[in-house]
Design an enzyme around this catalytic site. Sequence first.
Site, mmCIF file in Angstrom:
data_model
loop_
_atom_site.group_PDB
_atom_site.id
_atom_site.type_symbol
_atom_site.label_atom_id
_atom_site.label_comp_id
_atom_site.label_asym_id
_atom_site.label_seq_id
_atom_site.Cartn_x
_atom_site.Cartn_y
_atom_site.Cartn_z
ATOM 1 N N SER A 16 0.806 -1.233 0.000
ATOM 2 C CA SER A 16 0.000 0.000 0.000
ATOM 3 C C SER A 16 0.838 1.282 0.000
ATOM 4 O O SER A 16 0.301 2.363 -0.236
ATOM 5 C CB SER A 16 -0.954 -0.001 1.193
ATOM 6 N N ASP B 34 6.136 -0.439 7.716
ATOM 7 C CA ASP B 34 6.502 0.594 8.672
ATOM 8 C C ASP B 34 5.251 1.420 8.924
ATOM 9 O O ASP B 34 4.423 1.079 9.765
ATOM 10 C CB ASP B 34 7.660 1.422 8.100
ATOM 11 N N THR C 210 0.526 -10.895 -14.700
ATOM 12 C CA THR C 210 1.757 -10.102 -14.721
ATOM 13 C C THR C 210 1.495 -8.714 -15.291
ATOM 14 O O THR C 210 2.350 -7.830 -15.193
ATOM 15 C CB THR C 210 2.846 -10.802 -15.549
ATOM 16 N N HIS D 54 11.287 -0.266 -18.933
ATOM 17 C CA HIS D 54 10.648 0.195 -17.694
ATOM 18 C C HIS D 54 11.493 1.277 -17.023
ATOM 19 O O HIS D 54 12.674 1.436 -17.316
ATOM 20 C CB HIS D 54 10.442 -0.965 -16.716
ATOM 21 N N LYS E 128 12.612 -0.192 -11.370
ATOM 22 C CA LYS E 128 12.125 -1.585 -11.426
ATOM 23 C C LYS E 128 13.236 -2.551 -11.011
ATOM 24 O O LYS E 128 14.360 -2.451 -11.502
ATOM 25 C CB LYS E 128 11.612 -1.916 -12.828
ATOM 26 N N GLY F 186 7.684 -9.306 -15.695
ATOM 27 C CA GLY F 186 6.741 -10.427 -15.694
ATOM 28 C C GLY F 186 5.959 -10.478 -16.987
ATOM 29 O O GLY F 186 5.699 -11.555 -17.542
HETATM 30 N N1 LIG Z 1 0.702 -6.963 -12.829
HETATM 31 C C1 LIG Z 1 0.736 -5.666 -13.116
HETATM 32 O O1 LIG Z 1 -0.098 -5.129 -13.866
HETATM 33 C C2 LIG Z 1 1.785 -4.826 -12.503
HETATM 34 C C3 LIG Z 1 2.669 -5.376 -11.639
HETATM 35 N N2 LIG Z 1 3.588 -4.600 -11.002
HETATM 36 C C4 LIG Z 1 4.421 -5.282 -10.036
HETATM 37 O O2 LIG Z 1 3.954 -4.916 -8.743
HETATM 38 C C5 LIG Z 1 5.054 -4.885 -7.839
HETATM 39 C C6 LIG Z 1 5.093 -3.539 -7.147
HETATM 40 O O3 LIG Z 1 5.375 -2.525 -8.088
HETATM 41 P P1 LIG Z 1 5.569 -1.007 -7.618
HETATM 42 O O4 LIG Z 1 4.335 -0.516 -6.945
HETATM 43 O O5 LIG Z 1 6.107 -0.282 -8.774
HETATM 44 O O6 LIG Z 1 6.733 -1.207 -6.551
HETATM 45 P P2 LIG Z 1 7.153 -0.302 -5.293
HETATM 46 O O7 LIG Z 1 8.576 -0.658 -5.025
HETATM 47 O O8 LIG Z 1 6.794 1.113 -5.517
HETATM 48 O O9 LIG Z 1 6.237 -0.842 -4.109
HETATM 49 C C7 LIG Z 1 6.446 -2.073 -3.498
HETATM 50 C C8 LIG Z 1 5.570 -2.195 -2.279
HETATM 51 O O10 LIG Z 1 5.822 -3.457 -1.676
HETATM 52 C C9 LIG Z 1 6.363 -3.251 -0.370
HETATM 53 N N3 LIG Z 1 7.538 -4.107 -0.187
HETATM 54 C C10 LIG Z 1 8.705 -4.038 -0.844
HETATM 55 N N4 LIG Z 1 9.568 -4.977 -0.416
HETATM 56 C C11 LIG Z 1 8.927 -5.657 0.519
HETATM 57 C C12 LIG Z 1 9.278 -6.756 1.315
HETATM 58 N N5 LIG Z 1 10.438 -7.377 1.256
HETATM 59 N N6 LIG Z 1 8.377 -7.201 2.143
HETATM 60 C C13 LIG Z 1 7.204 -6.617 2.205
HETATM 61 N N7 LIG Z 1 6.808 -5.574 1.479
HETATM 62 C C14 LIG Z 1 7.657 -5.097 0.648
HETATM 63 C C15 LIG Z 1 6.804 -1.810 -0.282
HETATM 64 O O11 LIG Z 1 6.727 -1.396 1.069
HETATM 65 P P3 LIG Z 1 7.733 -0.261 1.619
HETATM 66 O O12 LIG Z 1 7.261 1.016 0.992
HETATM 67 O O13 LIG Z 1 7.558 -0.307 3.089
HETATM 68 O O14 LIG Z 1 9.089 -0.680 1.151
HETATM 69 C C16 LIG Z 1 5.808 -1.135 -1.199
HETATM 70 O O15 LIG Z 1 4.606 -0.884 -0.514
HETATM 71 C C17 LIG Z 1 6.289 -5.229 -8.657
HETATM 72 O O16 LIG Z 1 6.542 -6.612 -8.555
HETATM 73 C C18 LIG Z 1 5.874 -4.883 -10.079
HETATM 74 O O17 LIG Z 1 6.558 -5.595 -11.043
HETATM 75 C C19 LIG Z 1 3.675 -3.267 -11.202
HETATM 76 C C20 LIG Z 1 2.832 -2.651 -12.074
HETATM 77 C C21 LIG Z 1 1.836 -3.393 -12.822
HETATM 78 O O1 LIG Z 2 7.287 -2.885 -12.258
HETATM 79 C C1 LIG Z 2 6.527 -2.300 -13.063
HETATM 80 O O2 LIG Z 2 6.448 -1.076 -13.114
HETATM 81 C C2 LIG Z 2 5.702 -3.139 -13.936
HETATM 82 N N1 LIG Z 2 5.722 -4.423 -13.755
HETATM 83 C C3 LIG Z 2 4.963 -5.396 -14.442
HETATM 84 C C4 LIG Z 2 5.868 -6.404 -15.108
HETATM 85 O O3 LIG Z 2 6.892 -6.792 -14.533
HETATM 86 O O4 LIG Z 2 5.539 -6.855 -16.203
HETATM 87 C C5 LIG Z 2 3.897 -4.813 -15.324
HETATM 88 C C6 LIG Z 2 4.170 -3.458 -15.893
HETATM 89 O O5 LIG Z 2 4.861 -3.557 -17.078
HETATM 90 C C7 LIG Z 2 4.825 -2.495 -14.921
#
Ligand SMILES: NC(=O)C1=CN([C@@H]2O[C@H](COP(=O)(O)OP(=O)(O)OC[C@H]3O[C@@H](n4cnc5c(N)ncnc54)[C@H](OP(=O)(O)O)[C@@H]3O)[C@@H](O)[C@H]2O)C=CC1
Ligand SMILES: O=C(O)C1=N[C@H](C(=O)O)C[C@H](O)C1
Length: 256
Positions: A9, A36, A114, A145, A149, A155
């Site tokens: 979140s 946190d 993904t 990206h 990332k 993915g």
């Molecule tokens: N399927 C889809 O359409 C998409 C998938 N994604 C995927 O979603 C994921 C998140 O992307 P994004 O929002 O850009 O990433 P961010 O790094 O901005 O956010 C990650 C979140 O996960 C938490 N987090 C990170 N590490 C840990 C850990 N070890 N244990 C628990 N919580 C953790 C973070 O908490 P804290 O802030 O406390 O570190 C933060 O809230 C990635 O895997 C990305 O590839 C992203 C976009 C689209």
């Molecule tokens: O980490 C991202 O930002 C994204 N992750 C997903 C992925 O690994 O495919 C989806 C999107 O492209 C954004």
Amino acid sequence: MVNVGIVGSTGRVGTLLIDDLALDQEAKLSACHVFDKLTKSVPEGTVVTNSMKELLNSCDVVIDFSAPTATQSLLEEVIENGGKPLVIATTGFNKHQQNLLIEASKIVPILYATNMSLGVAVLNKLVALASKALREFDCEIVEQHHRYKVDSPSGTALTLAENAAKARDLDLDAVRVSGRDGEIGARTKDEIGVMSLRGGDIVGRHTVGLYNDGEFIELNHTATSRNTFSKGAIKASKWLVNQEPGLYSINDCLGL
Ligand SMILES: NC(=O)C1=CN([C@@H]2O[C@H](COP(=O)(O)OP(=O)(O)OC[C@H]3O[C@@H](n4cnc5c(N)ncnc54)[C@H](OP(=O)(O)O)[C@@H]3O)[C@@H](O)[C@H]2O)C=CC1
Ligand SMILES: O=C(O)C1=N[C@H](C(=O)O)C[C@H](O)C1
């Protein structure tokens, strides 16, 4: 009204989920998992917790955009104590984490995608069609990206590659090439290149190229807003709450 709990979140997508849920007519935020503290204000009464158990007890469905270790904790909690439907968007899982996803889907409905965009769902269909019809063409995938990332290849790129390989009856693990450097020799017929570029604030760009002598095709999807993913996941969550336990794809939700 569907009560949504978020894992991740405080992240780039997680914070957009909070905003999008505030505007949604059929779903609302009920719980946030944090490590946190929450960096954003949330509606009064929202449960903010560092316990996966409490998160699961405080919602109808979970949306997870976090990191593989966080998703692993969520899945382990579901496997040990049961849970709620899960929309999983996190990428970069290892084999063990992929197996946990399958185990947990025997207990609760799980939609794993993904990429939560409609465009990429359709792109996957186009890639399967083109890869099969153009069997003799060399298949190469490039993903681009933002600089933050952490996993590579994306993915989405791996899913696109799986679809391209499956359409040719190939095992992706056997044919994937994700780096070329030095005197590597000529390209082999069946290999599928999956390459990554990182820079700036690129939300997500995937190009699947099919190259032959005298002609080539490139199929491209570009996400210009991260809300595409948060909105796609919210749509998926509303659909998933009415499903039986099992592992679903975004295509199931979109009827593709
Ligand atoms: N399927 C889809 O359409 C998409 C998938 N994604 C995927 O979603 C994921 C998140 O992307 P994004 O929002 O850009 O990433 P961010 O790094 O901005 O956010 C990650 C979140 O996960 C938490 N987090 C990170 N590490 C840990 C850990 N070890 N244990 C628990 N919580 C953790 C973070 O908490 P804290 O802030 O406390 O570190 C933060 O809230 C990635 O895997 C990305 O590839 C992203 C976009 C689209
Ligand atoms: O980490 C991202 O930002 C994204 N992750 C997903 C992925 O690994 O495919 C989806 C999107 O492209 C954004």
